[in-house]
Design an enzyme around this catalytic site. Structure first.
Site, PDB file in Angstrom:
ATOM      1  N   ARG A  64      80.246  31.405  70.672  1.00 13.40           N
ATOM      2  CA  ARG A  64      79.752  33.028  70.459  1.00 13.40           C
ATOM      3  C   ARG A  64      78.302  33.110  70.832  1.00 13.40           C
ATOM      4  O   ARG A  64      77.679  33.848  71.285  1.00 13.40           O
ATOM      5  CB  ARG A  64      80.068  33.023  69.136  1.00 13.40           C
ATOM      6  CG  ARG A  64      81.680  33.638  68.572  1.00 13.40           C
ATOM      7  CD  ARG A  64      81.648  33.117  67.298  1.00 13.40           C
ATOM      8  NE  ARG A  64      81.890  31.914  67.458  1.00 13.40           N
ATOM      9  CZ  ARG A  64      83.433  31.376  67.527  1.00 13.40           C
ATOM     10  NH1 ARG A  64      84.262  32.122  67.679  1.00 13.40           N
ATOM     11  NH2 ARG A  64      83.545  29.884  67.700  1.00 13.40           N
ATOM     12  N   THR A  65      77.455  32.010  70.127  1.00 18.11           N
ATOM     13  CA  THR A  65      75.963  31.874  70.366  1.00 18.11           C
ATOM     14  C   THR A  65      75.775  31.917  71.627  1.00 18.11           C
ATOM     15  O   THR A  65      74.704  33.007  71.987  1.00 18.11           O
ATOM     16  CB  THR A  65      75.316  30.755  69.335  1.00 18.11           C
ATOM     17  OG1 THR A  65      75.994  30.958  68.084  1.00 18.11           O
ATOM     18  CG2 THR A  65      73.933  30.984  69.257  1.00 18.11           C
ATOM     19  N   LYS A  92      72.119  11.652  81.684  1.00 18.76           N
ATOM     20  CA  LYS A  92      71.653  10.477  82.281  1.00 18.76           C
ATOM     21  C   LYS A  92      70.376   9.937  81.227  1.00 18.76           C
ATOM     22  O   LYS A  92      69.773   9.182  81.819  1.00 18.76           O
ATOM     23  CB  LYS A  92      71.071  10.925  83.579  1.00 18.76           C
ATOM     24  CG  LYS A  92      72.146  11.597  84.574  1.00 18.76           C
ATOM     25  CD  LYS A  92      71.507  11.775  85.749  1.00 18.76           C
ATOM     26  CE  LYS A  92      72.496  12.596  87.016  1.00 18.76           C
ATOM     27  NZ  LYS A  92      71.687  13.208  87.732  1.00 18.76           N
ATOM     28  N   ARG A 114      69.573  24.882  71.000  1.00 25.35           N
ATOM     29  CA  ARG A 114      70.409  24.323  69.956  1.00 25.35           C
ATOM     30  C   ARG A 114      70.524  22.943  69.868  1.00 25.35           C
ATOM     31  O   ARG A 114      70.797  22.526  70.994  1.00 25.35           O
ATOM     32  CB  ARG A 114      71.824  25.114  70.067  1.00 25.35           C
ATOM     33  CG  ARG A 114      72.921  24.233  69.354  1.00 25.35           C
ATOM     34  CD  ARG A 114      74.372  24.849  69.212  1.00 25.35           C
ATOM     35  NE  ARG A 114      74.249  26.151  68.532  1.00 25.35           N
ATOM     36  CZ  ARG A 114      75.316  26.841  67.900  1.00 25.35           C
ATOM     37  NH1 ARG A 114      76.674  26.206  68.453  1.00 25.35           N
ATOM     38  NH2 ARG A 114      75.209  27.960  67.199  1.00 25.35           N
ATOM     39  N   HIS A 142      70.076  28.390  61.249  1.00 27.62           N
ATOM     40  CA  HIS A 142      70.717  29.388  62.212  1.00 27.62           C
ATOM     41  C   HIS A 142      70.105  30.509  62.090  1.00 27.62           C
ATOM     42  O   HIS A 142      71.000  31.727  61.605  1.00 27.62           O
ATOM     43  CB  HIS A 142      72.168  28.996  62.154  1.00 27.62           C
ATOM     44  CG  HIS A 142      72.997  29.452  63.423  1.00 27.62           C
ATOM     45  ND1 HIS A 142      72.457  30.223  64.317  1.00 27.62           N
ATOM     46  CD2 HIS A 142      74.278  29.412  63.484  1.00 27.62           C
ATOM     47  CE1 HIS A 142      73.336  30.333  65.305  1.00 27.62           C
ATOM     48  NE2 HIS A 142      74.680  29.993  64.967  1.00 27.62           N
TER      49      HIS A 142
END
Ligand code: NCD
Length: 322
Positions: A64-65, A92, A114, A142
């Site tokens: 969703r975000t 990596k 995020r 959030h």
């Protein structure tokens, strides 16, 4: 409501609800409401952020975000790209700092980040000239989720002042709960968090909520806000079994009172914290929350960008003219 808005400047970053004042929340919700009108039209794109660049950098999974930030940027005509940790050079061994310095070479206007580590977005803000928006840092914050949740509550109830929200479940690991408690406090709503003792973090009441370990505490609330059991953040067993958690705290039709709304940030564990009959009932606002996410994230991108810092060159010119 517009005339109540004081003339404070928008913030440069959105890192934590704790950095916001009530007027910031009201301004963003008002912007989201006016932008939501454009989403109902046949031609949904607005020229507002044409020429701007929004980069999404996601070190944790998201449906969703991430999709709503991407679409929000596109609906405002910004250029946008998304980097997920898996499949990028993070695989990596590239550090967060090097990744941010690399992406900053493209001069993005906004970086949406995020990350599993608490405080990562604040570090990112030190390493880049872009405006930084926190899309979730560990179990900490959030903020855009909290803003979209209060927006969806206001749409459903027509008010926020005095609204009583019971937040139920894995509060310990939940950035959503922390941000939402603070946001509800800012808009004059009341929050009660309800969880088994092992999932109720000590001191959470300092954020401005009541607490209870008794599921019957939800009956007094207007909104039952259900949290996901965050099994990926649990290193030990916090509940004897998921079956026992469901029996004691699961949101079943029997536990929802007529007139109550039920919310969940997603992704839902159907049959664990929420009974599918509740998730699919008219009381559930889950899809309204997703829709609110698009309008609110458009508003947040607009908000952080409306106060663009004066670039050194432009400042020099301004000073020369003065
Ligand atoms: C939440 C998150 O990632 O913190 N999901 C979301 O953003 N919609 C909640 C969760 O994962 O349980």
């Amino acid at each position: 409501m517009g005339e109540l808005l004081p003339p404070s400047p928008p913030r440069r970053h959105l890192l934590s609800v704790g950095d916001l004042e009530r007027e910031d929340v009201e301004r963003i919700l008002a912007t989201a409401r006016s932008l939501a009108g454009s989403l109902g039209r046949e031609l949904k794109k607005l020229p507002t952020l044409r020429g701007r660049t929004v980069v999404n950098v996601f070190y944790e999974s998201s449906t969703r975000t991430l999709s709503s930030f991407e679409l929000a940027a596109k609906r405002l005509s910004a250029d946008t790209m998304s980097i997920r940790a898996s499949g990028s050079s993070v695989d990596k061994g590239e550090s967060l700092k090097d990744t941010i310095l690399t992406l900053s070479a493209y001069d993005p206007d906004v970086i949406v980040i995020r990350h599993p580590s608490i405080g990562a977005p604040r570090l990112v803000a030190r390493w880049t000239d872009a405006h930084v928006v926190n899309a979730g840092d560990g179990k900490n914050q959030h903020p855009t989720q909290a803003l979209l949740d209060v927006y969806a509550m206001q749409e459903a109830f027509g008010r926020l002042e005095g609204l009583h929200v019971a937040i139920v479940g894995d509060v310990l690991h939940s950035r959503v709960a922390r941000s939402l408690v603070q946001a509800l406090g800012l808009v004059g709503a009341r929050a009660t968090v309800v969880a088994p003792p092992t999932l109720l973090p000590p001191g959470i009441d300092a954020l401005g909520c009541e607490t209870s370990t008794d599921i019957s505490a939800i009956s007094a609330a207007d909104v039952v806000y259900v949290l996901r059991m965050q099994r990926e953040r649990m290193e030990e067993a916090y509940v004897p079994s998921l079956r026992e958690y469901t029996a004691l705290y699961g949101i079943t039709p029997e536990r929802v009172r007529p007139g109550q709304a039920v919310m969940h940030p997603g992704p839902m564990n159907r049959g664990v914290e929420i009974d599918p009959r509740v998730a699919d009932s008219d009381a559930a606002l889950v899809i309204d929350q997703v829709r609110a996410g698009l309008a609110v994230r458009m508003a947040v991108l607009y908000d952080v960008l409306t106060v663009a810092p004066v670039a050194p060159v432009a400042r020099g010119v301004a000073e020369a003219v003065a």
